[in-house]
Design a protein around this motif. Structure first.
Motif, PDB file in Angstrom:
ATOM      1  N   ASP A 254       0.807  -1.218   0.000  1.00  0.00           N
ATOM      2  CA  ASP A 254       0.000   0.000   0.000  1.00  0.00           C
ATOM      3  C   ASP A 254       0.842   1.270   0.000  1.00  0.00           C
ATOM      4  N   THR A 255       2.162   1.148  -0.121  1.00  0.00           N
ATOM      5  CA  THR A 255       3.058   2.301  -0.005  1.00  0.00           C
ATOM      6  C   THR A 255       3.707   2.633  -1.337  1.00  0.00           C
ATOM      7  N   TRP A 256       3.651   3.907  -1.676  1.00  0.00           N
ATOM      8  CA  TRP A 256       4.376   4.402  -2.846  1.00  0.00           C
ATOM      9  C   TRP A 256       5.772   4.840  -2.401  1.00  0.00           C
ATOM     10  N   TRP A 257       6.774   4.462  -3.190  1.00  0.00           N
ATOM     11  CA  TRP A 257       8.164   4.831  -2.940  1.00  0.00           C
ATOM     12  C   TRP A 257       8.692   5.607  -4.131  1.00  0.00           C
ATOM     13  N   ARG A 258       9.687   6.453  -3.870  1.00  0.00           N
ATOM     14  CA  ARG A 258      10.356   7.154  -4.957  1.00  0.00           C
ATOM     15  C   ARG A 258      11.862   7.003  -4.790  1.00  0.00           C
ATOM     16  N   THR A 259      12.565   7.091  -5.911  1.00  0.00           N
ATOM     17  CA  THR A 259      14.030   7.081  -5.878  1.00  0.00           C
ATOM     18  C   THR A 259      14.514   8.486  -6.178  1.00  0.00           C
ATOM     19  N   ARG A 260      15.297   9.023  -5.246  1.00  0.00           N
ATOM     20  CA  ARG A 260      15.783  10.397  -5.364  1.00  0.00           C
ATOM     21  C   ARG A 260      17.294  10.385  -5.242  1.00  0.00           C
ATOM     22  N   PHE A 261      17.984  10.607  -6.381  1.00  0.00           N
ATOM     23  CA  PHE A 261      19.452  10.570  -6.426  1.00  0.00           C
ATOM     24  C   PHE A 261      19.986   9.311  -5.738  1.00  0.00           C
ATOM     25  N   GLY A 262      19.404   8.179  -6.103  1.00  0.00           N
ATOM     26  CA  GLY A 262      19.883   6.903  -5.597  1.00  0.00           C
ATOM     27  C   GLY A 262      19.313   6.481  -4.266  1.00  0.00           C
ATOM     28  N   ARG A 263      18.576   7.347  -3.594  1.00  0.00           N
ATOM     29  CA  ARG A 263      17.980   7.002  -2.300  1.00  0.00           C
ATOM     30  C   ARG A 263      16.510   6.652  -2.504  1.00  0.00           C
ATOM     31  N   THR A 264      16.096   5.488  -2.002  1.00  0.00           N
ATOM     32  CA  THR A 264      14.689   5.093  -2.078  1.00  0.00           C
ATOM     33  C   THR A 264      14.007   5.441  -0.767  1.00  0.00           C
ATOM     34  N   GLU A 265      12.849   6.114  -0.874  1.00  0.00           N
ATOM     35  CA  GLU A 265      12.156   6.619   0.310  1.00  0.00           C
ATOM     36  C   GLU A 265      10.664   6.664   0.025  1.00  0.00           C
ATOM     37  N   PRO A 266       9.826   6.656   1.077  1.00  0.00           N
ATOM     38  CA  PRO A 266       8.383   6.790   0.849  1.00  0.00           C
ATOM     39  C   PRO A 266       8.077   8.127   0.181  1.00  0.00           C
ATOM     40  N   VAL A 267       7.120   8.120  -0.715  1.00  0.00           N
ATOM     41  CA  VAL A 267       6.707   9.358  -1.371  1.00  0.00           C
ATOM     42  C   VAL A 267       6.061  10.277  -0.336  1.00  0.00           C
ATOM     43  N   PRO A 268       6.595  11.502  -0.149  1.00  0.00           N
ATOM     44  CA  PRO A 268       5.965  12.444   0.790  1.00  0.00           C
ATOM     45  C   PRO A 268       4.656  12.973   0.205  1.00  0.00           C
ATOM     46  N   MET A 269       3.560  12.632   0.819  1.00  0.00           N
ATOM     47  CA  MET A 269       2.267  12.963   0.241  1.00  0.00           C
ATOM     48  C   MET A 269       1.935  14.444   0.300  1.00  0.00           C
ATOM     49  N   ASP A 270       2.701  15.214   1.091  1.00  0.00           N
ATOM     50  CA  ASP A 270       2.405  16.646   1.218  1.00  0.00           C
ATOM     51  C   ASP A 270       3.250  17.507   0.305  1.00  0.00           C
ATOM     52  N   GLU A 271       3.983  16.913  -0.648  1.00  0.00           N
ATOM     53  CA  GLU A 271       4.780  17.683  -1.596  1.00  0.00           C
ATOM     54  C   GLU A 271       4.087  17.766  -2.950  1.00  0.00           C
ATOM     55  N   PRO A 272       4.416  18.794  -3.752  1.00  0.00           N
ATOM     56  CA  PRO A 272       3.925  18.810  -5.142  1.00  0.00           C
ATOM     57  C   PRO A 272       4.436  17.593  -5.905  1.00  0.00           C
ATOM     58  N   VAL A 273       3.598  17.028  -6.740  1.00  0.00           N
ATOM     59  CA  VAL A 273       4.038  15.913  -7.568  1.00  0.00           C
ATOM     60  C   VAL A 273       5.046  16.442  -8.588  1.00  0.00           C
ATOM     61  N   GLN A 274       6.070  15.636  -8.880  1.00  0.00           N
ATOM     62  CA  GLN A 274       7.043  16.021  -9.900  1.00  0.00           C
ATOM     63  C   GLN A 274       7.396  14.806 -10.747  1.00  0.00           C
ATOM     64  N   HIS A 275       8.116  15.060 -11.842  1.00  0.00           N
ATOM     65  CA  HIS A 275       8.475  14.028 -12.823  1.00  0.00           C
ATOM     66  C   HIS A 275       7.239  13.452 -13.496  1.00  0.00           C
ATOM     67  N   VAL A 276       6.292  14.341 -13.836  1.00  0.00           N
ATOM     68  CA  VAL A 276       5.172  13.938 -14.685  1.00  0.00           C
ATOM     69  C   VAL A 276       5.273  14.701 -16.001  1.00  0.00           C
ATOM     70  N   CYS A 277       4.864  14.046 -17.072  1.00  0.00           N
ATOM     71  CA  CYS A 277       4.903  14.700 -18.376  1.00  0.00           C
ATOM     72  C   CYS A 277       3.591  15.465 -18.607  1.00  0.00           C
ATOM     73  N   TRP A 278       3.535  16.177 -19.725  1.00  0.00           N
ATOM     74  CA  TRP A 278       2.341  16.969 -20.032  1.00  0.00           C
ATOM     75  C   TRP A 278       1.120  16.075 -20.186  1.00  0.00           C
ATOM     76  N   TYR A 279       1.294  14.918 -20.810  1.00  0.00           N
ATOM     77  CA  TYR A 279       0.156  14.026 -21.005  1.00  0.00           C
ATOM     78  C   TYR A 279      -0.432  13.573 -19.677  1.00  0.00           C
ATOM     79  N   GLU A 280       0.420  13.298 -18.706  1.00  0.00           N
ATOM     80  CA  GLU A 280      -0.064  12.887 -17.383  1.00  0.00           C
ATOM     81  C   GLU A 280      -0.791  14.033 -16.686  1.00  0.00           C
ATOM     82  N   ALA A 281      -0.218  15.225 -16.780  1.00  0.00           N
ATOM     83  CA  ALA A 281      -0.855  16.393 -16.167  1.00  0.00           C
ATOM     84  C   ALA A 281      -2.222  16.639 -16.800  1.00  0.00           C
TER      85      ALA A 281
END
Length: 461
Positions: A254-281
């Motif tokens: 049930d947990t989303w994770w992200r990789t940030r400069f080689g570090r894997t961590e839970p996605v912070p739900m209170d941040e703006p989403v990033q790394h989405v393309c125009w089609y996704e937006a």
């Protein structure tokens, strides 16, 4: 040296220090291509020096070329990024030696510049603004490359302010005219000029960028599996890419994770989403019963002060960005929490329009009325048309030198290795022309059947 020249010298040094920090690594990391979308880091390093030589030393200083034989290698329009590893480019040690030699002579040329010179390249130090902004843009490109490489030492959590209370989901921008673009910013690019009057109907725009939690709701509701929310080109991209979430996201239970400069961590739900393309937006906006703002709507919401009848340089006014107004310059290697900068709000009440994530708009990259190329066509003019979508506002990786309210970025709609996010907008109905209404939650009741429209990352030098 005058204050004017000292400021330029300091900004040149700051940009170069940043470039050197991002290329302070083993040679293998610098010469390897981490993605066909990106250049080897050592190419970017020598390219910023070659660009500086071409414009400051040769065009303004009249200095004999230092390394004319490498001009072709570092011409961004002759060699696609995917082909650059096969070129005989400078090795890291030689590249550093070359850019150091260029910089020493550049400072000599700076001593000769008069801010009131009639030459438009010299006036107000325009040519130095050109190379400073250009280098910072490549620094951000290098950060995107380093994110793809997984280099872990660039993770900076930074001292970011906490997020704010949810508050109103959207703000209203009244109908009326505003001035888009600029005639007064001395270092503005040609595509930001000239200033021109536009009259827009009233509209609503999100107070904050779309956050990770809201975007996760879109995924949970089958947003990537429902063709109703995807424009025809977007659906074809989705089928080719097999995307199921923003780039660098994975799921474990049930947990989303992200990789940030080689570090894997839970996605912070209170941040703006990033790394989405125009089609996704665009798909998210359709799912939420909204749309992406036009570029003009975005700029008006960001900087137009209707009471004063003028555009601001920044949403909050004329003061340069600081730690209390925006998240910029790799202060932290991530967006700040939503609502972290209430003091950076625009006149209409929109927040975090500068920094954190580049924001996709619904507009193609086109010239302003009366546009003229300066000082070269390849910065803007060759990209105009229905191939590139406009992004606005800068990201956490952007330098303050490129985040004025009029600054325009652009990229192909499928690109998502960049630090990109978005916010939504909607047109105002006549009865809501002068009052606020709460935003609907992006759930099932907010959705409607979409109206489908008809049917290599750019480099600035």
């Amino acid at each position: 040296m005058s204050d004017f020249k000292e400021r330029i010298a300091a900004e040149l040094t700051a940009a170069r220090n940043r470039s050197m920090a991002y290329t302070d690594a083993e040679d293998d990391l610098l010469v390897r291509q981490h993605s066909p979308l990106m250049s080897p880091l050592v190419w970017d390093l020598a390219h910023v020096g070659n660009y500086e030589e071409l414009w400051v030393l040769r065009q303004v200083g009249g200095i004999t070329p230092l390394r004319p034989e490498i001009d072709d290698l570092y011409d961004a329009f002759k060699h696609p990024r995917a082909d650059r590893p096969s070129l005989p480019i400078l090795e890291p040690v030689e590249a550093r030696r070359y850019i150091e030699g260029v910089r020493g002579r550049v400072l000599d040329v700076l001593d000769t510049v008069d801010p009131h010179d009639p030459d438009p390249l010299r006036r107000y130090g325009f040519v130095f603004g050109l190379v400073i902004q250009h280098e910072h843009q490549h620094d951000e490109t290098m950060l995107a490359t380093l994110q793809l490489s997984g280099r872990p030492d660039l993770v900076r959590d930074g001292d970011l302010p906490p997020g704010g209370p949810p508050g109103s989901g959207e703000v209203f921008v009244p109908a009326g005219p505003f001035m888009m673009g600029t005639d007064t910013q001395p270092w503005a690019y040609d595509n930001e000029r000239p200033a021109h009057r536009l009259d827009l109907p009233g509209y609503w725009i999100d107070r904050l960028p779309v956050g990770n939690r809201a975007y996760a709701d879109f995924i949970e509701d089958g947003g990537y599996d429902d063709p109703r929310w995807w424009a025809p080109d977007g659906l074809r991209w989705l089928q080719r890419s097999r995307a199921f979430a923003p780039l660098f996201w994975t799921r474990d239970g049930d947990t989303w994770w992200r990789t940030r400069f080689g570090r894997t961590e839970p996605v912070p739900m209170d941040e703006p989403v990033q790394h989405v393309c125009w089609y996704e937006a665009d798909a998210y906006a359709r799912w939420a019963g909204r749309r992406l703002p036009t570029e003009a709507e975005w700029e008006k919401a960001c900087g137009w002060d209707a009471e004063a009848g003028r555009a601001r340089t920044y949403p909050w006014g004329e003061d340069t960005p600081g730690p209390g107004t925006a998240n910029l310059g790799h202060r932290a290697a991530r967006p700040a929490p939503l609502g972290a900068f209430p003091s950076g709000a625009s006149p209409c009440g929109a927040e975090q329009m500068i920094g954190d994530v580049w924001e996709w708009t619904g507009s193609w990259f086109l010239p302003h009325p009366g546009f003229r190329s300066f000082p070269y066509r390849e910065y803007s003019e060759v990209f105009f048309g229905s191939r590139y979508r406009v992004l606005r506002g800068g990201s956490w990786a952007s330098d303050p030198s490129v985040v004025r309210t009029t600054f325009r970025n652009w990229d192909r709609p499928e690109r998502r290795q960049i630090f990109s996010g978005f916010r939504c907008a909607r047109s105002a109905s006549p009865e809501h022309s002068s009052e606020h209404s709460p935003r609907r939650s992006p759930g099932r009741s907010a959705r409607r059947s979409p109206e489908r429209p008809a049917e290599h990352p750019p480099e600035r030098g």
